[in-house]
Design a protein around this motif. Structure first.
Motif, PDB file in Angstrom:
ATOM      1  N   THR A  70      25.453  39.412  13.279  1.00  0.00           N
ATOM      2  CA  THR A  70      25.381  39.764  14.850  1.00  0.00           C
ATOM      3  C   THR A  70      26.808  39.817  15.278  1.00  0.00           C
ATOM      4  O   THR A  70      27.689  39.373  14.922  1.00  0.00           O
ATOM      5  N   ARG A 113      22.756  44.632  17.831  1.00  0.00           N
ATOM      6  CA  ARG A 113      22.759  43.126  18.273  1.00  0.00           C
ATOM      7  C   ARG A 113      22.275  41.968  16.855  1.00  0.00           C
ATOM      8  O   ARG A 113      22.502  40.961  16.891  1.00  0.00           O
ATOM      9  N   ARG A 114      21.671  42.849  15.942  1.00  0.00           N
ATOM     10  CA  ARG A 114      21.205  42.193  14.600  1.00  0.00           C
ATOM     11  C   ARG A 114      20.988  43.151  13.544  1.00  0.00           C
ATOM     12  O   ARG A 114      20.276  44.154  13.559  1.00  0.00           O
TER      13      ARG A 114
END
Length: 326
Positions: free
Chosen positions: A237, A287-288
């Motif tokens: 992340t 984001r991930r």
């Protein structure tokens, strides 16, 4: 462990001559399953032996050839039915690559293909798609020693592919000489990476994919560190990457960086790979990201399998046509 695949499934092998590592993998593929039989990895650091003139040093060549001598012995021992040997960015760049390639081919008794960045990206995605079957749109990022490949696809189909001549080793050599890590160095590295890639990143923005995978040693290493320290459960992340950058700056030097999950052989290239992935995450709004099970070598083996299946189908159709005409 019991043999899960039919005995008739062929044994296939891939050798990946990367800028950081050389890898040999032998596996069998059938029934949408991948069964690894042998996997060897050697940190050869071939890319570290490439000077500013694009000349590969004798020392780097020797490290690589010693590794290939061991790989040749394994190929004789396991006797796969088909082998493909691929080389990536360092040998794409090296002006004296022909000398190394001739000696490598003599040792292996096989041709060595210096594949394009586009072909590398295609094979990386093939490996990830096979190991992670899903219908979701996905972004795949593979950060190597001297190049980074990005792919957006769905299922087995690649929609957009790009290869950039920036990698963990080359960025580490340029911005973190001698292993020194400072806030200014990370900032300068991120700025330079952004200037190199930003114009080509529009097709890789978050609107074009649903899930993201990191298909390289860099992604695997960063995931391991984030998981081992409890910062995340293994997902990569932006917050986790910023935390790692702060730890690097606080340590000041790669030799003083103490983080669980960090393998000694990856210390020297860590700040380079970290800078690249953080820059891409910011530009593409990642984001991930999860570490992928598949990568280039699995893609080579899957590609060999599909071609063998295609050839078998062609032979069967020809045989049926001959019987019908008789």
């Amino acid at each position: 462990m019991p043999d899960l695949l039919p005995l008739s499934s062929p044994t296939l092998a891939a050798i990946d001559l990367g800028s950081n590592s050389f890898r040999l993998e032998i596996a069998r593929v059938a029934l949408n399953r991948y069964q690894r039989q042998v996997c060897f990895k050697r940190m050869v650091s071939l890319g570290a032996g490439l000077d500013s003139r694009g000349v590969l040093s004798r020392e780097a060549m020797t490290r690589g050839l010693r590794c290939l001598q061991d790989f040749a012995s394994e190929l004789v021992r396991h006797d796969p039915s088909s082998v493909r040997v691929v080389a990536t960015q360092t040998l794409r760049e090296a002006r004296n690559r022909d000398e190394f390639l001739h000696r490598a081919e003599t040792l292996l008794g096989l041709p060595v293909e210096v594949i394009s960045g586009h072909e590398e990206a295609r094979l990386i995605y093939a490996g990830v798609a096979f190991m992670h079957p899903t219908r979701e749109r996905r972004l795949v990022v593979d950060i190597g020693g001297r190049s980074t490949e990005m792919i957006v696809g769905r299922g087995c189909a690649q929609h957009v592919m790009q290869s950039f001549a920036v990698g963990s080793a080359s960025i580490a050599q340029r911005f973190f000489p001698g292993g020194r890590m400072t806030e200014d160095a990370f900032r300068a590295a991120q700025l330079a990476i952004g200037e190199t890639v930003c114009q080509a990143l529009v097709p890789f923005a978050a609107a074009h994919w649903d899930e993201a995978f990191g298909a390289s040693g860099t992604a695997g290493s960063l995931s391991s560190m984030l998981k081992a320290t409890g910062v995340t459960g293994g997902a990569i992340t932006p917050k986790g990457l910023r935390w790692l950058i702060k730890r690097c700056v606080a340590a000041g030097h790669v030799d003083r960086l103490e983080l669980p999950g960090l393998k000694p052989q990856r210390r020297s290239v860590l700040p380079g790979g970290l800078s690249i992935l953080y820059t891409l995450a910011m530009h593409c709004d990642v984001r991930r990201m999860l570490p992928a099970k598949g990568a280039l070598r699995q893609g080579v083996i899957v590609d060999l399998f599909r071609k063998s299946e295609l050839n078998a189908g062609v032979r069967l159709r020809n045989q049926l046509a001959e019987l019908a005409a008789a």
